[in-house]
Design a protein around this motif. Structure first.
Motif, PDB file in Angstrom:
ATOM      1  N   UNK A 146     -49.054 -25.811   5.335  1.00 12.03           N
ATOM      2  CA  UNK A 146     -49.737 -26.547   6.396  1.00 12.03           C
ATOM      3  C   UNK A 146     -49.698 -25.779   7.716  1.00 12.03           C
ATOM      4  N   UNK A 147     -48.641 -24.970   7.905  1.00 11.37           N
ATOM      5  CA  UNK A 147     -48.525 -24.146   9.109  1.00 11.37           C
ATOM      6  C   UNK A 147     -49.507 -22.986   9.102  1.00 11.37           C
ATOM      7  N   UNK A 148     -49.980 -22.616   7.910  1.00 14.66           N
ATOM      8  CA  UNK A 148     -50.810 -21.417   7.784  1.00 14.66           C
ATOM      9  C   UNK A 148     -52.083 -21.509   8.610  1.00 14.66           C
ATOM     10  N   UNK A 149     -52.572 -22.710   8.823  1.00 12.46           N
ATOM     11  CA  UNK A 149     -53.837 -22.863   9.543  1.00 12.46           C
ATOM     12  C   UNK A 149     -53.617 -22.671  11.034  1.00 12.46           C
ATOM     13  N   UNK A 150     -53.863 -21.442  11.487  1.00 12.09           N
ATOM     14  CA  UNK A 150     -53.783 -21.142  12.913  1.00 12.09           C
ATOM     15  C   UNK A 150     -52.451 -20.586  13.368  1.00 12.09           C
ATOM     16  N   UNK A 151     -51.420 -20.636  12.536  1.00 11.84           N
ATOM     17  CA  UNK A 151     -50.099 -20.185  12.959  1.00 11.84           C
ATOM     18  C   UNK A 151     -49.632 -18.941  12.201  1.00 11.84           C
TER      19      UNK A 151
ATOM     20  N   UNK B 106     -50.182 -16.024   8.930  1.00  8.58           N
ATOM     21  CA  UNK B 106     -51.273 -15.322   8.249  1.00  8.58           C
ATOM     22  C   UNK B 106     -51.594 -16.054   6.942  1.00  8.58           C
ATOM     23  N   UNK B 107     -52.790 -16.649   6.832  1.00  4.07           N
ATOM     24  CA  UNK B 107     -53.077 -17.505   5.669  1.00  4.07           C
ATOM     25  C   UNK B 107     -53.090 -16.769   4.338  1.00  4.07           C
ATOM     26  N   UNK B 108     -53.549 -15.519   4.326  1.00  7.12           N
ATOM     27  CA  UNK B 108     -53.600 -14.797   3.054  1.00  7.12           C
ATOM     28  C   UNK B 108     -52.194 -14.470   2.564  1.00  7.12           C
ATOM     29  N   UNK B 109     -51.307 -14.070   3.479  1.00  8.10           N
ATOM     30  CA  UNK B 109     -49.925 -13.787   3.098  1.00  8.10           C
ATOM     31  C   UNK B 109     -49.212 -15.054   2.639  1.00  8.10           C
ATOM     32  N   UNK B 110     -49.491 -16.172   3.291  1.00  5.29           N
ATOM     33  CA  UNK B 110     -48.891 -17.450   2.885  1.00  5.29           C
ATOM     34  C   UNK B 110     -49.301 -17.801   1.460  1.00  5.29           C
ATOM     35  N   UNK B 111     -50.579 -17.671   1.151  1.00 10.74           N
ATOM     36  CA  UNK B 111     -51.055 -18.019  -0.184  1.00 10.74           C
ATOM     37  C   UNK B 111     -50.441 -17.115  -1.245  1.00 10.74           C
ATOM     38  N   UNK B 112     -50.309 -15.830  -0.934  1.00 11.17           N
ATOM     39  CA  UNK B 112     -49.690 -14.898  -1.885  1.00 11.17           C
ATOM     40  C   UNK B 112     -48.233 -15.282  -2.122  1.00 11.17           C
ATOM     41  N   UNK B 113     -47.513 -15.580  -1.043  1.00  7.18           N
ATOM     42  CA  UNK B 113     -46.092 -15.935  -1.158  1.00  7.18           C
ATOM     43  C   UNK B 113     -45.910 -17.193  -2.000  1.00  7.18           C
ATOM     44  N   UNK B 114     -46.727 -18.194  -1.770  1.00  9.83           N
ATOM     45  CA  UNK B 114     -46.612 -19.447  -2.527  1.00  9.83           C
ATOM     46  C   UNK B 114     -46.994 -19.215  -3.990  1.00  9.83           C
ATOM     47  N   UNK B 115     -48.101 -18.525  -4.217  1.00 14.65           N
ATOM     48  CA  UNK B 115     -48.581 -18.309  -5.588  1.00 14.65           C
ATOM     49  C   UNK B 115     -47.563 -17.527  -6.415  1.00 14.65           C
TER      50      UNK B 115
END
Length: 363
Positions: free
Chosen positions: A289-294, A296-305
């Protein structure tokens, strides 16, 4: 080999054959020495019998059987062989080295080559490390900063690898994680461990750990400028709302973006003086939820996946203390798979009040 009812099992008995769930998932590996928690898991999955070595069950206190004299003689006549190190052993050594280095860094140089050698010794076991499942063997809240540093180093190494950075960047990203909070060594410990909310002046002093960190690392060899910038920038946000320089995403070094994610993850999933650890799965959801605007969204998605890429058959404990088996993971909701509990499917996407509290065994 002997078959024994789980009613007769006691902690300390070793399995001589893999144990599977009724759905065919691997529950416990051959060679597992049973702990009290394991007995609960076997009962939860309604396992009736397990295979153990003949003679294991004869010990009333669950201790291992005595070795035959011939085996003992053979062992004493041979040269002792040092057992291979484990992830936990090398991790503990690095914790002690980081603790010593951090406590003396203000007065002396950072022992960078010793730290690098020990960090490499830990990373040699990186295949055994997962950010969601690794738990230090021992930790008190006053050692939080050292554990956060080492865990952030390991997770940053993985995230740099997962995100496609060149191999030469992986160790530097690990250094970025290891040293990102080194500026805290110049902060008054009463602020670091203060259980009450900080005053405005205290909060501003805490924020200075980023510039202190950059200054400490400025003349350290064997690290690149990205490592120093990670110490300075790991609290910057891609929308420009972070500190200390309010940089936007285009000006934040990729190591700092990586550490910005791993630092938050471990800060929230470790016990601290003023806050208990949260479920790593819930922490991932908050990071998403923090990824939006705070962040890096692509790095967040990679880390979670990548960190949630468990096979079907993985055994987990839910927040209501029920034990279940992951049977399906939706790529769109990787933190909320379907879990089989007592033969019933619990869809965590629909049951938002439940979440995975602990990964018990990997398939």
């Amino acid at each position: 080999m002997a078959s024994i009812s789980i009613l007769e099992l006691k902690p300390g008995i070793k399995l001589s054959k893999d144990v599977h769930t009724p759905m065919g998932g691997l529950l416990m590996h051959k060679g597992t020495v049973l702990l009290p928690r394991d007995l609960d898991i076997l009962r939860a999955f309604m396992v009736q019998y397990v295979e153990i070595d003949a003679g294991e069950g004869d010990s009333k206190n669950g201790s291992k059987p005595t070795l035959h004299k011939s085996v003992k003689k053979e062992q004493t006549s041979a040269e002792p062989i040092a057992p291979p190190s484990s992830l936990h052993e090398e991790y503990d050594r690095l914790i002690q080295l980081v603790k010593s280095a951090y406590q003396s860094v203000v007065a002396s140089e950072l022992p960078i080559y010793e730290l690098r050698n020990q960090l490499e010794a830990v990373i040699a076991h990186i295949k055994d490390y997962n950010p969601l499942t690794f738990v230090p063997r021992s930790m008190n809240e006053y050692d939080y900063n050292y554990h956060n540093a080492v865990l952030s180093a390991l997770s940053s190494y993985l995230l740099s690898k997962w995100s496609g950075l060149q191999q030469k960047d992986w160790m530097q990203a690990a250094f970025a994680g290891l040293f990102h909070d080194i500026g805290n060594t110049k902060i008054d410990p009463t602020l670091l461990y203060k259980p009450q909310p900080l005053t405005t002046a205290e909060f501003e002093e805490m924020r200075r750990h980023t510039t202190y960190g950059y200054q400490i690392l400025k003349n350290v060899t064997a690290i690149n400028e990205g490592v120093r910038l990670a110490a300075l920038q790991h609290h910057e946000k891609v929308d420009g709302s972070g500190y200390p320089l309010r940089l936007d995403g285009s000006k934040i070094h990729v190591y700092a973006k990586i550490v910005g994610i791993t630092d938050i993850f471990h800060a929230m999933s470790l016990n601290r003086i003023y806050r208990k650890a949260q479920s790593p799965y819930l922490v991932l959801e908050q990071i998403q939820s923090e990824a939006f605007g705070k962040l890096d969204p692509s790095l967040v998605q990679i880390f979670i996946k990548k960190s949630t890429e468990f096979h079907n058959g993985t055994i987990v404990r839910l927040s209501n203390d029920q034990i279940g088996e992951i049977v399906f993971t939706d790529n769109n909701n990787p933190t909320r798979p379907m879990v089989s509990v007592g033969g019933e499917i619990v869809n965590l996407v629909q049951k938002r009040h439940l979440y995975i509290d602990e990964v018990i065994t990997l398939n």
